[in-house]
Scaffold this motif. Structure first.
Motif, PDB file in Angstrom:
ATOM      1  N   PHE A  48       0.806  -1.224   0.000  1.00  0.00           N
ATOM      2  CA  PHE A  48       0.000   0.000   0.000  1.00  0.00           C
ATOM      3  C   PHE A  48       0.839   1.274   0.000  1.00  0.00           C
ATOM      4  CE2 PHE A  48       0.925  -0.804   4.399  1.00  0.00           C
ATOM      5  CZ  PHE A  48       1.026   0.448   4.989  1.00  0.00           C
ATOM      6  N   ASN A  49       2.065   1.227   0.553  1.00  0.00           N
ATOM      7  CA  ASN A  49       2.885   2.447   0.548  1.00  0.00           C
ATOM      8  C   ASN A  49       4.051   2.384  -0.449  1.00  0.00           C
ATOM      9  OD1 ASN A  49       4.406   0.608   1.900  1.00  0.00           O
ATOM     10  ND2 ASN A  49       4.775   1.867   3.722  1.00  0.00           N
ATOM     11  N   TYR A  50       3.969   1.474  -1.412  1.00  0.00           N
ATOM     12  CA  TYR A  50       4.900   1.429  -2.555  1.00  0.00           C
ATOM     13  C   TYR A  50       6.371   1.270  -2.157  1.00  0.00           C
ATOM     14  CZ  TYR A  50       0.919   3.122  -5.292  1.00  0.00           C
ATOM     15  OH  TYR A  50      -0.309   3.255  -5.891  1.00  0.00           O
ATOM     16  N   CYS A  51       6.651   0.472  -1.132  1.00  0.00           N
ATOM     17  CA  CYS A  51       8.050   0.258  -0.757  1.00  0.00           C
ATOM     18  C   CYS A  51       8.473  -1.211  -0.857  1.00  0.00           C
ATOM     19  CB  CYS A  51       8.337   0.803   0.638  1.00  0.00           C
ATOM     20  SG  CYS A  51       7.464  -0.055   1.953  1.00  0.00           S
ATOM     21  N   ILE A  52       7.521  -2.099  -1.128  1.00  0.00           N
ATOM     22  CA  ILE A  52       7.804  -3.520  -1.306  1.00  0.00           C
ATOM     23  C   ILE A  52       7.064  -4.007  -2.547  1.00  0.00           C
ATOM     24  CG2 ILE A  52       7.490  -5.854  -0.365  1.00  0.00           C
ATOM     25  CD1 ILE A  52       7.678  -4.619   2.431  1.00  0.00           C
ATOM     26  N   GLY A  53       7.747  -4.784  -3.359  1.00  0.00           N
ATOM     27  CA  GLY A  53       7.109  -5.324  -4.552  1.00  0.00           C
ATOM     28  C   GLY A  53       7.504  -6.767  -4.789  1.00  0.00           C
ATOM     29  N   THR A  54       6.606  -7.530  -5.382  1.00  0.00           N
ATOM     30  CA  THR A  54       6.913  -8.912  -5.751  1.00  0.00           C
ATOM     31  C   THR A  54       6.423  -9.213  -7.161  1.00  0.00           C
ATOM     32  OG1 THR A  54       4.841  -9.781  -4.828  1.00  0.00           O
ATOM     33  CG2 THR A  54       6.787  -9.816  -3.382  1.00  0.00           C
ATOM     34  N   ILE A  55       7.073 -10.172  -7.775  1.00  0.00           N
ATOM     35  CA  ILE A  55       6.585 -10.794  -9.009  1.00  0.00           C
ATOM     36  C   ILE A  55       6.467 -12.281  -8.717  1.00  0.00           C
ATOM     37  CG2 ILE A  55       6.997 -11.335 -11.429  1.00  0.00           C
ATOM     38  CD1 ILE A  55       8.737  -8.823 -11.599  1.00  0.00           C
ATOM     39  N   ILE A  56       5.283 -12.834  -8.903  1.00  0.00           N
ATOM     40  CA  ILE A  56       5.132 -14.278  -8.772  1.00  0.00           C
ATOM     41  C   ILE A  56       4.579 -14.844 -10.077  1.00  0.00           C
ATOM     42  CG2 ILE A  56       4.783 -14.134  -6.272  1.00  0.00           C
ATOM     43  CD1 ILE A  56       1.824 -14.952  -6.804  1.00  0.00           C
ATOM     44  N   GLY A  57       4.887 -16.116 -10.308  1.00  0.00           N
ATOM     45  CA  GLY A  57       4.393 -16.782 -11.511  1.00  0.00           C
ATOM     46  C   GLY A  57       3.996 -18.206 -11.206  1.00  0.00           C
ATOM     47  N   ILE A  58       2.853 -18.614 -11.710  1.00  0.00           N
ATOM     48  CA  ILE A  58       2.370 -19.980 -11.528  1.00  0.00           C
ATOM     49  C   ILE A  58       2.285 -20.661 -12.893  1.00  0.00           C
ATOM     50  CG2 ILE A  58       0.409 -21.413 -10.813  1.00  0.00           C
ATOM     51  CD1 ILE A  58      -0.187 -19.466  -8.638  1.00  0.00           C
TER      52      ILE A  58
END
Length: 274
Positions: free
Chosen positions: A67-77
């Protein structure tokens, strides 16, 4: 050496080169995909550097930020059919897991974490397999931390990006533009200093081979100038800040950032494609 049809198709998917050329390259390279790609490029074939292609037959990826744009992830299934990879229920499931992934630092912790009535994320995936009738597997887990992060997922769910900035950005569209640019232009590094030595050495070798074959009658001094010119072009075309900005080819990404804030830096980026 006998080369399987599957291996030839894999190389074709990466290079977009004809069947016989792919087969010959694989024979010459004893079935090694990376060596076959180098062989084709040394011949002068227009093959893009395959920097972030994950080996998933079918599936989907998604990038998310907190919500505060300081952590990001990319996941793939991964799944078994292209039909399921485009199914809205499957993509909603992926989106649900993506939001949960922001709480964890790695794939193992994420899969083992508790989640609603199914127990763990892994058990949740197994339960979903019973619903959709295909094998599902969490293949990709990438995480980025930075003072400000923007995410972008291409509408096909086959490409996803994260880009981290040195400071907060009030104009979200600026950050989104950079994330979209990375998806489209697939840079190898932020700037020249961050290009891996192994990649730079490999590119130099390929360029030298190409120039020697194309300019046999020219002097060594001319060949050296051509080689250096192509190396410089490679750096400009493949480093994020030096690339021509996708929405305005008259300026670079660095110049686009400078228009917003000259002190703003790009710390990190991730690009995943399947």
């Amino acid at each position: 050496m006998k080369i399987s049809v599957q291996k030839i198709n894999e190389l074709r998917k990466i290079t977009r080169i004809g069947i016989m050329d792919c087969k010959n390259a694989l024979v010459h390279s004893n079935g090694n995909i990376d060596k076959a790609i180098r062989f084709l490029r040394k011949k002068g074939e227009k093959v893009a550097i395959n920097r972030s292609l994950y080996q998933m037959k079918d599936g989907a990826v998604i990038a998310s930020v907190n919500f505060n744009y300081c952590i990001g992830t990319i996941i793939g299934i991964s799944c078994e059919t292209d039909f399921l990879s485009k199914n809205s229920e499957f993509l909603e499931f992926l989106s649900e897991l993506s939001k949960q992934s922001l709480l964890f630092n790695n794939k193992i912790d994420f899969l083992c974490s508790s989640y609603n009535e199914y127990g763990s994320i892994q058990e949740m995936i197994v339960n979903k397999m019973g619903v959709v009738g295909e094998k599902l597997e969490l293949k990709i887990f990438e995480k980025v931390d930075s003072p400000f992060i923007m995410n972008y997922t291409h509408n096909t769910n086959k490409i996803a990006t994260l880009v981290g900035f040195s400071d907060k950005i009030n104009n979200i569209s600026v950050a989104k533009d950079i994330a979209m640019h990375i998806a489209a232009m697939n840079p190898v590094a932020i700037n020249e200093k961050e290009i891996p030595n192994s990649l730079m050495n490999e590119e130099t070798e390929i360029i030298e081979d190409q120039v020697q074959k194309e300019n046999k009658s020219k002097s060594n001094s001319i060949k050296k100038r051509i080689i250096q010119g192509r190396i410089n072009k490679f750096i400009l075309e493949n480093t994020l800040l030096n690339q021509k900005f996708i929405k305005d080819s008259k300026i670079t990404v660095q110049e686009y950032l400078n228009k917003y804030d000259k002190n703003l830096k790009i710390n990190i980026f991730k690009r995943v494609s399947i």
